[in-house]
Design a protein around this motif. Structure first.
Motif, short mmCIF file in Angstrom:
data_model
loop_
_atom_site.label_atom_id
_atom_site.label_comp_id
_atom_site.label_asym_id
_atom_site.label_seq_id
_atom_site.Cartn_x
_atom_site.Cartn_y
_atom_site.Cartn_z
N UNK A 98 21.86 -37.77 26.13
CA UNK A 98 20.50 -37.55 25.62
C UNK A 98 19.74 -38.87 25.53
N UNK A 99 20.44 -39.92 25.14
CA UNK A 99 19.79 -41.23 25.09
C UNK A 99 19.35 -41.69 26.47
N UNK A 100 20.18 -41.45 27.47
CA UNK A 100 19.82 -41.86 28.82
C UNK A 100 18.63 -41.06 29.36
N UNK A 101 18.49 -39.81 28.95
CA UNK A 101 17.38 -38.96 29.39
C UNK A 101 16.16 -39.04 28.49
N UNK A 102 16.25 -39.81 27.41
CA UNK A 102 15.18 -39.93 26.40
C UNK A 102 14.84 -38.59 25.75
N UNK A 103 15.85 -37.76 25.52
CA UNK A 103 15.63 -36.47 24.84
C UNK A 103 16.38 -36.43 23.51
N UNK A 104 16.67 -37.57 22.92
CA UNK A 104 17.44 -37.59 21.68
C UNK A 104 16.50 -37.55 20.47
#
Length: 188
Positions: A98-104
């Motif tokens: 999620x952090x890598x996709x900026x959805x956290x």
């Protein structure tokens, strides 16, 4: 080549005629001069097979019922820790994705305060513990099979009062110091 075939033929012929088969072979062992006990020489392999088939069944076959709960507690603990560490590993991995996709969610009470390096360290920690739990569970399973086999082998030994090994404490006659040793007694 013909010599090899002749040797193979005679070997197979004589071993099949002498009773080497996969059936149970009773073995008569003379324990006293008056009576003899019948012993199943395939009992260790049966116990190992039963224990490999269903953990603890080899111990039941050997009539060592008190070992069955130990086997199941060990296997259950290993499976529990494997599942728990796998669940935590997946939580850390999913949060890192999620952090890598900026959805956290930065306000998450558990992962909100952790940075990416802590998430990677958490993944490594729980993956290592998961793998260690799987290894320990497999070792307990193998130990279960080996214990059933060895215990069935040891049941075939003659252990009575005629053959004893005892600790012995005696005084040395030269310097009068006490010595510790083992005494082996065999009575006919």
């Amino acid at each position: 080549m013909t010599r090899f075939l002749i040797i193979c033929f005679f070997t197979l012929f004589f071993t099949s005629q002498s009773g080497f088969s996969q059936t149970e072979v009773p073995l008569l062992i003379a324990t006293d001069s008056v009576k003899s006990d019948e012993m199943n020489v395939l009992a260790p392999s049966k116990a190992a097979f039963y224990s490999a088939l269903v953990p603890g069944l080899g111990q039941v076959y050997n009539k060592k019922y008190w070992k069955v709960p130990i086997v199941y507690v060990g296997l259950g603990a290993g499976i529990y820790f494997y599942a728990d560490n796998n669940k935590k590993y997946k939580r850390f991995r999913d949060e890192y994705k999620k952090r890598l996709n900026n959805t956290y969610d930065p306000e998450d009470p558990y992962f909100g305060r952790l940075d990416n390096s802590r998430l990677i360290d958490g993944q490594k920690f729980y993956r290592r513990n998961r793998d260690l739990s799987a290894f320990i569970t497999a070792a307990i399973y193998i130990l279960n099979v080996v214990d059933a086999n060895v215990d069935a082998h040891l049941m075939q030994f003659n252990v009575n009062e005629n053959l004893t090994v005892r600790p012995d404490l005696y005084q040395n006659e030269i310097n009068y110091k006490h010595n510790i040793g083992l005494t082996l007694n065999y009575n006919f």
